[in-house]
Design a protein around this motif. Structure first.
Motif, PDB file in Angstrom:
ATOM      1  N   LEU A  40     -41.302  29.463  -1.927  1.00  0.00           N
ATOM      2  CA  LEU A  40     -41.534  28.022  -1.862  1.00  0.00           C
ATOM      3  C   LEU A  40     -43.026  27.719  -1.997  1.00  0.00           C
ATOM      4  N   ALA A  41     -43.857  28.496  -1.303  1.00  0.00           N
ATOM      5  CA  ALA A  41     -45.305  28.309  -1.387  1.00  0.00           C
ATOM      6  C   ALA A  41     -45.800  28.501  -2.814  1.00  0.00           C
ATOM      7  N   LEU A  42     -45.241  29.470  -3.512  1.00  0.00           N
ATOM      8  CA  LEU A  42     -45.628  29.731  -4.900  1.00  0.00           C
ATOM      9  C   LEU A  42     -45.325  28.529  -5.792  1.00  0.00           C
TER      10      LEU A  42
ATOM     11  N   ARG B 140     -53.918  16.168  -5.104  1.00  0.00           N
ATOM     12  CA  ARG B 140     -53.493  17.515  -4.749  1.00  0.00           C
ATOM     13  C   ARG B 140     -53.477  17.732  -3.233  1.00  0.00           C
ATOM     14  N   ALA B 141     -52.558  18.583  -2.791  1.00  0.00           N
ATOM     15  CA  ALA B 141     -52.406  18.850  -1.363  1.00  0.00           C
ATOM     16  C   ALA B 141     -53.454  19.823  -0.844  1.00  0.00           C
ATOM     17  N   GLY B 142     -54.083  20.563  -1.742  1.00  0.00           N
ATOM     18  CA  GLY B 142     -55.112  21.508  -1.310  1.00  0.00           C
ATOM     19  C   GLY B 142     -54.564  22.841  -0.877  1.00  0.00           C
ATOM     20  N   TYR B 143     -53.578  23.355  -1.624  1.00  0.00           N
ATOM     21  CA  TYR B 143     -53.024  24.667  -1.314  1.00  0.00           C
ATOM     22  C   TYR B 143     -53.970  25.755  -1.861  1.00  0.00           C
ATOM     23  N   SER B 144     -54.917  26.186  -1.053  1.00  0.00           N
ATOM     24  CA  SER B 144     -55.908  27.159  -1.530  1.00  0.00           C
ATOM     25  C   SER B 144     -55.366  28.580  -1.567  1.00  0.00           C
ATOM     26  N   ASN B 145     -54.387  28.888  -0.699  1.00  0.00           N
ATOM     27  CA  ASN B 145     -53.760  30.204  -0.691  1.00  0.00           C
ATOM     28  C   ASN B 145     -52.384  30.087  -0.054  1.00  0.00           C
ATOM     29  N   VAL B 146     -51.670  31.190  -0.010  1.00  0.00           N
ATOM     30  CA  VAL B 146     -50.287  31.157   0.476  1.00  0.00           C
ATOM     31  C   VAL B 146     -50.190  30.714   1.936  1.00  0.00           C
TER      32      VAL B 146
END
Length: 242
Positions: free
Chosen positions: A126-128, A142-148
């Motif tokens: 899901l994170a991917l 953007r939500a700012g998903y910098s890493n998993v």
């Protein structure tokens, strides 16, 4: 170390995870283009793989092809390690001395291993998808998903812990279809090719090619549905998935 019972038990899970991570590093750019195609399907921006890849390279740079790599690697550690490890355990438990498993027995082991592994790996999967979908939005949105780990924590923050299991049904179904095509057909293809006198590298590559085709054939419809469901987020006002 070869005789160590702990290593014997962990070996299929460890080798499965390592092979999955290596495969992800190699195939991540292709997977990124595939996800873009699925996310843009039916929209005015829908295009073919070459067009999408060219536009990504021009507007976002080479690094865009590796968006979500940390999530992809985490997914492989959990999902592929469990998928291949469980398949090895299941076939080992079902196999009788001096006798190869039937296609049906291989299929049962593959379906079971794929479904269970997908449930375990759903949060990383899901994170991917969220990271890859987020990269298509304007910077301000953007939500700012910098890493998993950031992605998972933000999902829990906004959707609750249960949010990490969004899309678990199509994800599990897709994994079962993928495992059925890949592992069941690989094992049975090897037995068939061996009976025809094929051995060595031709045996390995031949069985892998047959398995790869059927894995894609059976899993692609479920993969499309999974991507569409996992990109959805609840509307802050109505709560409806968008």
């Amino acid at each position: 170390m070869a005789d160590n019972p702990v290593w014997k038990a962990m070996k299929p899970f460890t080798t499965g995870a390592l092979s999955g991570m290596f495969a992800t590093v190699c195939i991540q750019p292709i997977d990124m283009v595939k996800v873009r195609i699925q996310l843009l399907a039916g929209s005015a921006n829908a295009a073919g793989p070459v067009t999408i890849a060219t536009n990504m390279l021009k507007t976002e740079g080479l690094a865009a092809f590796y968006t979500g790599l940390t999530a992809g690697l985490t997914r492989q550690i959990v999902y592929t390690g469990a998928r291949l490890g469980l398949f090895d355990q299941f076939t080992g438990a079902m196999k009788k001395p001096g006798k190869s498993l039937s296609f049906g027995e291989n299929a049962v082991c593959a379906l079971s291993a794929g479904g269970l592994a997908a449930l375990i790996g759903n949060p990383a999967d899901l994170a991917l998808i969220r990271m890859q979908a987020d990269s298509m939005k304007p910077v301000a949105e953007r939500a700012g998903y910098s890493n998993v780990f950031t992605a998972m924590s933000l999902i829990v923050k906004h959707d609750g812990p249960a949010g990490l299991m969004a899309g678990w049904l199509p994800t599990s179904t897709r994994a079962m279809a993928l495992n059925f095509g890949m592992l069941a057909f690989n094992a049975s293809s090897k037995d068939l090719l061996k009976s025809q006198g094929v051995s060595g590298a031709p045996l390995t590559f031949g069985a892998s090619a047959i398995a790869g085709f059927f894995a894609s054939f059976f899993s692609l419809p479920f993969d499309f549905v999974k991507t569409q469901m996992q990109k959805q987020k609840p509307d802050p006002v109505t709560g409806e998935l968008q």
